[in-house]
Design an enzyme around this catalytic site. Structure first.
Site, PDB file in Angstrom:
ATOM      1  N   GLN A 104       0.851  -1.191   0.000  1.00  0.00           N
ATOM      2  CA  GLN A 104       0.000   0.000   0.000  1.00  0.00           C
ATOM      3  C   GLN A 104       0.884   1.237   0.000  1.00  0.00           C
ATOM      4  O   GLN A 104       1.778   1.383   0.846  1.00  0.00           O
ATOM      5  CB  GLN A 104      -0.930   0.016   1.210  1.00  0.00           C
ATOM      6  N   TYR A 176      -7.227  10.542   4.457  1.00  0.00           N
ATOM      7  CA  TYR A 176      -5.814  10.870   4.223  1.00  0.00           C
ATOM      8  C   TYR A 176      -5.689  11.727   2.966  1.00  0.00           C
ATOM      9  O   TYR A 176      -6.694  12.153   2.387  1.00  0.00           O
ATOM     10  CB  TYR A 176      -4.989   9.588   4.145  1.00  0.00           C
ATOM     11  N   ARG A 313     -14.645  -5.855  10.312  1.00  0.00           N
ATOM     12  CA  ARG A 313     -15.012  -6.852  11.317  1.00  0.00           C
ATOM     13  C   ARG A 313     -15.632  -8.091  10.658  1.00  0.00           C
ATOM     14  O   ARG A 313     -16.725  -8.535  11.019  1.00  0.00           O
ATOM     15  CB  ARG A 313     -15.958  -6.264  12.361  1.00  0.00           C
ATOM     16  N   ARG A 336      -7.585  -6.822  12.074  1.00  0.00           N
ATOM     17  CA  ARG A 336      -7.296  -7.235  13.445  1.00  0.00           C
ATOM     18  C   ARG A 336      -7.598  -8.715  13.688  1.00  0.00           C
ATOM     19  O   ARG A 336      -7.012  -9.328  14.578  1.00  0.00           O
ATOM     20  CB  ARG A 336      -8.083  -6.349  14.413  1.00  0.00           C
ATOM     21  N   CYS A 366      -3.315  -2.850  19.328  1.00  0.00           N
ATOM     22  CA  CYS A 366      -2.902  -2.404  17.993  1.00  0.00           C
ATOM     23  C   CYS A 366      -2.853  -0.875  17.953  1.00  0.00           C
ATOM     24  O   CYS A 366      -1.825  -0.272  18.242  1.00  0.00           O
ATOM     25  CB  CYS A 366      -3.805  -3.002  16.917  1.00  0.00           C
TER      26      CYS A 366
END
Length: 577
Positions: A104, A176, A313, A336, A366
């Site tokens: 990335q 971003y 999730r 995660r 994290c």
């Protein structure tokens, strides 16, 4: 292969690259796993290789900047990562397990850069306020500076190709710098990088053209973006079902954007939602439901023909399989969930669902470690994450006789680790159940992942043959009689009861007794303390229709130590608004 999850293990084409299954490792920051020049440390290679060994089809690395001067983050130039041998070593290592790797790449952070990370003035698409310090205004990037960043992507990708990287993902989501250019709320430019949606997409599309021109048209380039920002304005997030006017990108514009990105030649789209102003979307905490952003990917899937990756999730195997089976996405990205259990894909493929260690959505190990504690990436339920070699469990040279005192989470983890290494373990619990505080903590409907963790521990202890003695208090006489080698004491914690007038009255109860059903709350409740436990208990009571007031001696809720990770704190506070 377990046929119940066969769709997850069908191969997928992104451009000319064939990926062995439909499971991707979502990009996550690797703070603490690179050196001061941005070069991958060995612990980063070990971290990614562990997920490749676990069976993931595609690894998408954390974001790396392509230049270090224009967007002044830190003192290093992370693109030097690509100039170093470790990237080639990483590619070779994951390829040995049949895993593909996309790096990335980011244009920068812009308005969302944390002030302590800066060594110059904040920049953005336009002169807009900083996220973390709204009193600071970002400097608008000059046209020639944007052009320089575009060229930097080309130089970076040439190095990626030589290192054996299979493709790249452009970091266009979460507010971003790319996102700041593509969204009208942040982009007020009058040059070719501004204006209507097509103009605002000029920056990432020029980067795509630069990459394809340098690496060849068959080199895969995918774009990650949020279909919807879920914001009412700057620093004002929103939720599904809430009546509000979208101040950022709405779904209609997001779908138009997806079509333009496909037309421009992107090979895949990685779709999520949110931005820093609604961070609980881009980094969904435990309070967000599993699969909370699948509908975003599904909407994009309806309007484009290139592969669409869903995220959010998705570590419940049945849910992940359903997403692919129902055609809502072509691939699921786990973030995660792969920190908690890097062997998630293999365990699903073999039908060992009960062996998957669950992610709690807590962010403690994290994001919380990286941003609040300035420590390297890890995981609250899997401390070996980011320390794969250091914490590797090896068979004991000489098995010992061990007892663990206490059947809470600390005691169960101690027993699991010790038994995994081959020692003979007996766990003593003076109560009648395992789990300790996990039991009451998992009572609210929004905390059921803790119940999954408790069940996982108990299953692991059974599989490892750990003997468990309930309703037994460990005494010095017992220890001496058993002729033990090691005793682990993990007796847990007790609530602190303040010495305050009236504290002993019948209507004053602890949250533990309340959650365990030992005491009941009336219709009007005062919760003393606005820490995490107080706020979660208050939310649980409010969801039952009770009138709840929280009393706190500090100036704000959820600011006492240890710090609550930002996404979790904002989302929990939002529940009270």
């Amino acid at each position: 292969m377990n046929r119940a999850f066969s769709k997850l293990f069908d191969p997928l084409q992104i451009g000319k690259v064939t990926i062995k299954n439909r499971i991707a490792m979502a990009p996550m920051a690797t703070l603490g796993m690179t050196d001061s020049a941005g070069i991958l440390a060995q612990r980063a290679i070990d971290y990614y290789v562990e997920r490749a060994k676990g069976g993931v089809g595609l690894i998408i690395t954390g974001a790396f900047k392509v230049e270090g001067d224009i967007d002044p983050i830190g003192k290093s130039r992370p693109i030097r990562l690509a100039l170093s041998y470790p990237l080639g070593e990483l590619s070779d290592s994951v390829h040995a397990f049949g895993t593909k790797i996309f790096v990335q790449l980011t244009a920068g952070l812009g308005r969302v850069a944390i002030p302590v990370m800066l060594h110059g003035k904040l920049v953005s698409a336009s002169a807009i306020p900083s996220y973390w310090d709204p009193s600071t205004t970002c400097r608008e990037l000059a046209t020639e500076e944007v052009e320089r960043i575009v060229k930097a992507f080309g130089s970076a990708v040439e190095i990626m190709v030589r290192a054996g990287v299979d493709g790249v993902e452009l970091h266009g989501h979460e507010g971003y710098l790319f996102d700041q250019f593509t969204a009208a709320i942040w982009n007020r430019r009058t040059d070719r990088y501004g204006g209507d949606l097509k103009g605002r997409l000029t920056f990432p599309i020029e980067v795509l053209q630069e990459i394809k021109g340098r690496a060849g048209k068959d080199f895969p380039v995918q774009y990650r973006f949020g279909l919807k920002h879920y914001i009412k304005g700057l620093h004002a997030g929103a939720l599904t079902g809430e009546e509000y006017v979208e101040a950022g990108r709405d779904i209609d514009e997001g779908l138009a954007m997806a079509k333009l990105l496909e037309q421009a030649g992107f090979d895949a789209l990685h779709v999520d939602a949110g931005c820093y102003d609604s961070w609980y979307w881009a980094h969904p905490p435990i309070y967000q439901k599993h699969g909370c952003m699948v509908d975003m990917a599904a909407k994009v899937k309806e309007v484009v023909k290139i592969p669409v990756i869903a995220v959010g999730r998705l570590e419940i195997p049945e849910l992940a399989e359903k997403v692919i089976e129902e055609g809502k996405a072509d691939m699921v990205a786990l973030g995660r969930g792969l920190l908690a259990d890097p062997y998630w894909p293999i365990k699903v493929q073999e039908g060992r669902i009960e062996d998957i260690r669950p992610c709690l959505g807590c962010h403690d190990g994290c994001m919380g470690r990286m941003l609040d504690q300035n420590k390297p990436l890890s995981c609250a339920v899997n401390p070996a994450t980011g320390r794969e070699k250091l914490y590797e469990l090896r068979p004991a040279l000489k098995p010992k006789k061990v007892i663990v005192v206490g059947g809470g989470i600390a005691g169960m983890e101690a027993a699991r680790v010790v038994a995994t290494r081959g020692h003979k373990v007996t766990l003593y619990e003076k109560g009648s159940t395992l789990g300790g505080h996990l039991v009451e903590a998992s009572v609210p409907d929004f905390k059921k992942d803790l119940e999954r963790l408790n069940n996982w521990y108990q299953g692991q202890l059974r599989n490892l043959g750990v003997e468990i003695e309930f309703e037994t208090e460990v005494t010095p006489e017992l220890v001496e009689r058993e002729n033990l080698d090691v005793v682990f004491v993990a007796t847990g914690s007790e609530p602190i009861i303040p010495d305050a007038p009236g504290i002993g009255k019948p209507h004053v109860v602890t949250c533990i007794d309340l959650l365990l059903g030992k005491k009941e709350a009336g219709e009007s409740v005062v919760v003393v303390g606005a820490g995490l436990i107080g706020c979660e208990t208050a939310l649980w009571l409010a969801k039952q229709g009770k009138k709840v007031t929280i009393v706190e001696m500090l100036s704000e809720p959820l600011i006492a130590t240890p710090p609550i990770p930002h996404a979790n704190r904002v989302k929990l506070l939002f529940c009270f608004s």
